[in-house]
Design an enzyme around this catalytic site. Sequence first.
Site, PDB file in Angstrom:
ATOM      1  CB  SER A   8       4.413   1.619  13.086  1.00  0.00           C
ATOM      2  OG  SER A   8       3.079   1.910  13.630  1.00  0.00           O
TER       3      SER A   8
ATOM      4  CE1 TYR B 109       3.627  -3.668  11.537  1.00  0.00           C
ATOM      5  CE2 TYR B 109       2.492  -2.613  13.266  1.00  0.00           C
ATOM      6  CZ  TYR B 109       3.114  -2.501  12.126  1.00  0.00           C
ATOM      7  OH  TYR B 109       3.217  -1.196  11.352  1.00  0.00           O
TER       8      TYR B 109
ATOM      9  CB  SER C  56       3.756 -12.539   1.133  1.00  0.00           C
ATOM     10  OG  SER C  56       3.707 -11.399   1.847  1.00  0.00           O
ATOM     11  CG  ASN C  57      -0.694  -8.231   2.768  1.00  0.00           C
ATOM     12  OD1 ASN C  57      -1.773  -8.719   2.408  1.00  0.00           O
ATOM     13  ND2 ASN C  57      -0.718  -7.277   3.601  1.00  0.00           N
TER      14      ASN C  57
ATOM     15  N   GLY D  10      -5.482  -2.998  23.641  1.00  0.00           N
ATOM     16  CA  GLY D  10      -4.197  -2.594  23.208  1.00  0.00           C
ATOM     17  C   GLY D  10      -4.608  -1.081  22.334  1.00  0.00           C
ATOM     18  CG  ASP D  11      -7.622   0.379  19.845  1.00  0.00           C
ATOM     19  OD1 ASP D  11      -6.710   0.024  19.376  1.00  0.00           O
ATOM     20  OD2 ASP D  11      -8.550   0.313  19.432  1.00  0.00           O
TER      21      ASP D  11
ATOM     22  CE1 TYR E  77      -3.356   2.963   0.670  1.00  0.00           C
ATOM     23  CE2 TYR E  77      -2.653   2.722   3.194  1.00  0.00           C
ATOM     24  CZ  TYR E  77      -3.101   3.436   1.977  1.00  0.00           C
ATOM     25  OH  TYR E  77      -4.148   4.369   2.588  1.00  0.00           O
TER      26      TYR E  77
ATOM     27  CE1 TYR F 189       6.458   5.784   6.608  1.00  0.00           C
ATOM     28  CE2 TYR F 189       5.191   3.421   6.598  1.00  0.00           C
ATOM     29  CZ  TYR F 189       6.038   4.484   6.226  1.00  0.00           C
ATOM     30  OH  TYR F 189       7.069   4.001   5.072  1.00  0.00           O
TER      31      TYR F 189
ATOM     32  CE  LYS G 281       6.782  -1.853  10.844  1.00  0.00           C
ATOM     33  NZ  LYS G 281       7.552  -2.050   9.231  1.00  0.00           N
TER      34      LYS G 281
END
Length: 347
Positions: A123, A147, A34-35, A292-293, A11, A175, A151
């Site tokens: 990120s 994840y 792969s994605n 986790g938010d 993306y 990002y 990073k």
Amino acid sequence: MNILLTGGAGYIGSHTAVELINEGHEVIVVDNYSNSSPEIISRIGKVAGRLAAYDADAGDEEKMRQVFLKHKIDAVVHFAGYKAVAESVQQPLKYYENNLSSLIATLKTMKAFGVDTIIFSSSATVYGTSQTAPFDEGMGTGCTNPYGWTKLMCEQVLRDVAKAETGFTAVILRYFNPVGAHESGLLGEDPKGIPNNLMPYIQQVASGKLGKLSIFGNDYDTKDGTGIRDYIHVVDLAKGHVKALQYAQEHRGMEVFNLGTGKGYSVLEVVRAFERANGVEIPYQITARRKGDVAESYADVSKAQVVLGWKAGKTLEDMCRDAWNWQKQNPEGYKNSGRMQRQAKGL
Ligand code: UD1
């Protein structure tokens, strides 16, 4: 310059490829699809012009060596990596192995060929849950899922390599929340299965593929109780990479930059903006908070503004309009987009 984009069919990679080609650079993509899909290479070609692409895993040193033998690479932008937070919690080894080994193989190949400049996709997730927005690059870090840890670990690898190798440059870009699509409607985000992220979910509710949006909590200490994020148009983000490469030409060592707008919008504000910009209705229900938010995440963008000379220009309305334009033109994403042109070369 000849710029290698690992994960360049993804993306953010695909939008960055367009901006780099527009600036006159030669772009070489390495992606194992792969994605993503080779169709994306044809789309980048349609939007911006010629590029080279290889169906290869950035973690495969032998294949990377072959790419570096074919092209005199001046700099690398490393996007390759897995990015699904929930999957990383279920399959941590898959994430640690893939995300770390692809960076390490890239760095080893760069060293073998004397390439000393890398831009790395990090990120805002590395700010963790204990900081208060706006987040600036000097703040402490910590993660809530594998994840995010990959990073942060990759950042550490780059920090150590930059210390060890004189003349090496690593620019780390953190990002915030990339959304939207290329205004041509030819490139956009194509999540596998049911989207996890807000904007792709809204897009699929708007198109009727999904019934209604679940808003994860309206009891946060925010203006309307819903979570606040710093949404950034993917084309603005892509332009940030062009600026980072310019910066890297003139500076050595490692530097970290936030790429965001500096403005926070709530989930309800995004829903309303999408409805207003596109004249559609987004039915929603309020559900429990997602584990986790954080309540609020938005960037202090002053460092990128002052040092890189970069500032996001697009509004939330632009993001919503372009996201919907992409969704309407590509209801199945890159699938069923006519004949798949396998322009990418195998190695
Ligand atoms: C998420 C990841 C983050 C990753 C980023 C990539 C988590 C906990 N964090 O960030 O690590 O770097 O994506 O873009 O998964 N929301 C809803 N309903 C939905 C989806 C989201 O209400 O169906 C809310 C969320 O609670 C949040 C906001 O929308 O307040 C944005 O969510 P999302 O797009 O998933 O991004 P992040 O959580 O910021």
